[in-house]
Design a protein around this motif. Structure first.
Motif, short mmCIF file in Angstrom:
data_model
loop_
_atom_site.label_atom_id
_atom_site.label_comp_id
_atom_site.label_asym_id
_atom_site.label_seq_id
_atom_site.Cartn_x
_atom_site.Cartn_y
_atom_site.Cartn_z
N MET A 159 0.69 -1.03 -0.36
CA MET A 159 0.03 -0.20 -0.16
C MET A 159 1.16 1.77 0.35
SD MET A 159 -3.38 -0.04 0.23
CE MET A 159 -3.76 -1.54 0.95
N GLU A 160 0.55 2.60 -0.95
CA GLU A 160 1.44 3.02 -0.86
C GLU A 160 1.23 4.53 -0.24
OE1 GLU A 160 2.86 5.57 -4.82
OE2 GLU A 160 3.53 3.25 -4.97
N LYS A 161 1.74 4.85 0.37
CA LYS A 161 1.29 6.27 1.35
C LYS A 161 0.76 7.36 -0.26
CE LYS A 161 1.65 8.92 4.88
NZ LYS A 161 3.44 9.23 5.86
N ARG A 162 -0.53 8.29 -0.11
CA ARG A 162 -0.51 9.25 -0.72
C ARG A 162 -0.64 10.84 -0.04
NH1 ARG A 162 -2.54 6.62 -5.64
NH2 ARG A 162 -0.21 5.24 -6.46
N ALA A 163 -1.58 11.81 -0.81
CA ALA A 163 -1.53 12.73 0.13
C ALA A 163 -2.30 12.99 0.80
CB ALA A 163 -2.39 13.83 -1.53
N GLU A 164 -1.63 14.38 2.00
CA GLU A 164 -2.45 14.34 3.28
C GLU A 164 -4.71 14.84 2.57
OE1 GLU A 164 -0.62 16.17 6.58
OE2 GLU A 164 -2.36 17.25 6.35
N LEU A 165 -4.96 14.34 3.16
CA LEU A 165 -6.54 14.37 3.40
C LEU A 165 -7.19 15.55 3.97
CD1 LEU A 165 -8.55 13.71 0.98
CD2 LEU A 165 -9.44 11.89 3.03
N TYR A 166 -6.28 14.87 5.38
CA TYR A 166 -7.12 15.46 6.84
C TYR A 166 -5.77 15.75 7.77
CZ TYR A 166 -9.94 16.86 10.52
OH TYR A 166 -10.70 17.40 11.82
N ALA A 167 -6.00 16.42 8.35
CA ALA A 167 -5.21 17.36 9.43
C ALA A 167 -5.99 17.41 10.76
CB ALA A 167 -4.08 17.66 9.64
N GLY A 168 -5.53 16.21 11.59
CA GLY A 168 -6.46 17.20 12.40
C GLY A 168 -6.03 17.61 13.72
N LYS A 169 -6.00 17.18 15.03
CA LYS A 169 -5.71 18.08 16.05
C LYS A 169 -4.55 16.33 16.83
CE LYS A 169 -9.16 19.52 18.92
NZ LYS A 169 -10.43 19.63 18.09
N ALA A 170 -4.14 15.93 16.38
CA ALA A 170 -3.58 15.35 16.79
C ALA A 170 -3.29 14.49 15.90
CB ALA A 170 -3.96 14.79 18.49
N SER A 182 -3.01 13.01 11.59
CA SER A 182 -3.64 13.13 10.33
C SER A 182 -3.98 12.02 9.42
CB SER A 182 -2.10 13.74 9.72
OG SER A 182 -1.60 15.27 10.48
N VAL A 183 -4.45 12.31 8.03
CA VAL A 183 -4.92 10.90 7.39
C VAL A 183 -4.95 10.88 6.33
CG1 VAL A 183 -7.20 10.24 7.01
CG2 VAL A 183 -7.59 11.15 8.57
N PHE A 184 -4.21 9.99 6.07
CA PHE A 184 -3.78 10.09 4.41
C PHE A 184 -4.84 9.34 2.99
CE2 PHE A 184 0.64 12.90 4.74
CZ PHE A 184 0.61 13.06 6.73
N ARG A 185 -4.42 9.62 1.98
CA ARG A 185 -5.14 8.91 0.76
C ARG A 185 -4.11 7.77 1.01
NH1 ARG A 185 -9.04 10.67 -2.09
NH2 ARG A 185 -9.28 13.05 -1.61
N THR A 186 -3.87 6.49 0.16
CA THR A 186 -3.23 5.24 -0.26
C THR A 186 -3.25 5.48 -1.87
OG1 THR A 186 -4.47 3.61 0.20
CG2 THR A 186 -3.38 4.12 1.97
N ASP A 187 -2.82 4.51 -2.34
CA ASP A 187 -3.25 4.46 -3.45
C ASP A 187 -4.63 3.14 -3.68
OD1 ASP A 187 -2.15 1.73 -2.51
OD2 ASP A 187 -0.83 1.10 -4.10
N ASP A 188 -5.30 2.81 -2.57
CA ASP A 188 -5.93 1.96 -2.51
C ASP A 188 -7.40 3.30 -1.62
OD1 ASP A 188 -8.41 0.61 -2.10
OD2 ASP A 188 -7.29 -1.37 -1.51
N PRO A 189 -8.13 2.77 -2.50
CA PRO A 189 -8.97 4.72 -1.77
C PRO A 189 -9.87 4.15 -0.95
CG PRO A 189 -10.53 3.35 -4.41
CD PRO A 189 -8.56 3.15 -4.74
N ASP A 190 -10.09 2.49 -0.20
CA ASP A 190 -11.27 2.38 0.41
C ASP A 190 -9.59 2.38 1.92
OD1 ASP A 190 -12.83 1.62 -0.83
OD2 ASP A 190 -12.40 -1.05 -1.26
N TYR A 191 -8.66 2.49 1.83
CA TYR A 191 -7.63 2.64 3.23
C TYR A 191 -7.05 3.97 3.13
CZ TYR A 191 -8.39 -2.71 3.07
OH TYR A 191 -9.41 -3.88 3.28
N PHE A 192 -6.50 3.94 4.19
CA PHE A 192 -6.27 5.59 4.55
C PHE A 192 -4.91 5.07 5.45
CE2 PHE A 192 -10.33 8.59 4.49
CZ PHE A 192 -10.17 8.52 3.25
N VAL A 193 -3.72 6.16 5.53
CA VAL A 193 -2.76 6.12 7.11
C VAL A 193 -3.08 7.33 7.93
CG1 VAL A 193 -0.48 5.78 6.89
CG2 VAL A 193 -1.41 5.14 5.35
N LEU A 194 -3.84 6.28 8.89
CA LEU A 194 -3.48 7.53 10.02
C LEU A 194 -2.49 8.12 10.50
CD1 LEU A 194 -6.73 8.38 11.36
CD2 LEU A 194 -6.61 6.10 13.00
#
Ligand code: UDP
Length: 239
Positions: A1-12, A14-26
């Motif tokens: 799974m490849e980490k892609r662009a940051e989608l959202y940064a919360g207070k503590a 961050s969420v990143f997209r991956t090359d699979d739309p069903d999975y995120f990196v937290l």
């Protein structure tokens, strides 16, 4: 799974997209915040500690039959999670009175709550996460009646699993907040479970071992999170 662009940064985190739309990196950052982001601080090792703490708890919950978004730990401060459509509702169960319940109702901190209470809050920083109820959530479309029933069932199921887990390790699970989302038409536990989003007291002394150490300037915040983890059997240097 490849980490892609940051989608959202919360207070503590961050969420990143991956090359699979069903999975995120937290990504768990070292940032800590309280009081709607008014009080913030960087705490060394926090990202690692909360990432590995969350992984341990999510795996325990999954083993007990609670569906969660957690897939696996990727690095010291990153985990792979399912992409959930999050519901803007926070579910809180309390076993012992503390925090906003004491302020709101004037009850004494430390009072045992039997049966444990269940509250809903709207996830909205601008409105300071106001308390809501199932009627409001349904009417305003924050969650359907079926979703709300499932969230309540799962939130109490989590209590059954975690209360005993902490008790066996010499701690009291005072209260906690959960957030849920949907994937494949199913309600699943999302976000995180760490000492940032629950209250944990030492069983004998009732010493605070959670984010209240940061909120109330009690010191040794991360050292105490690590102690909670060690008592549960988590090895924070495993990765
Ligand atoms: N909580 C949280 N995020 C929030 C609000 C509450 O993680 O935005 C957690 C909090 O850490 C505690 C529980 O939910 O474990 C109940 O919080 P409470 O309503 O007492 O509010 P607080 O005193 O934390 O403002």
């Amino acid at each position: 799974m490849e980490k892609r662009a940051e989608l959202y940064a919360g207070k503590a985190k961050s969420v990143f997209r991956t090359d699979d739309p069903d999975y995120f990196v937290l990504m768990f950052r070292d940032d800590t915040s309280a009081f709607d982001g008014q009080k913030t601080q960087q705490l060394e090792r926090k990202g690692r500690v909360n990432n590995l703490f969350n992984a341990f708890i999510m795996e325990k919950l999954a083993a007990a039959g609670v569906p969660t978004h957690f897939e696996k730990v990727l690095s010291a401060n990153e985990s792979l999670v399912r992409n959930l459509e999050m519901l803007p509702v926070e579910c809180v169960v309390r076993n012992i009175a503390a925090g906003s319940l004491c302020k709101r109702l004037g009850v004494t901190e430390g009072q045992e709550l039997q049966p444990p209470t269940y509250e809903l809050f709207l996830k909205n920083d601008a409105l300071h996460d106001p308390m809501i109820n199932e009627s409001l959530a349904e009417t305003f479309g924050w969650a359907s009646a079926e979703d709300l029933a499932e969230m309540k069932r799962l939130t109490y199921e989590v209590n059954g699993v975690l209360k005993q887990l902490f008790l066996d390790a010499g701690m009291l699970l005072v209260d906690y907040k959960l957030e849920f989302g949907q994937a494949d038409g199913k309600i699943m536990l999302g976000d995180e479970f760490s000492p940032d989003g629950c209250r944990i007291w030492d069983r004998e002394t009732r010493r605070k071992m959670d984010k209240d150490r940061f909120r109330q300037d009690l010191g040794d915040v991360i050292e105490t999170y690590e102690e909670v983890g060690r008592r549960l059997g988590i090895d924070f240097d495993a990765i």
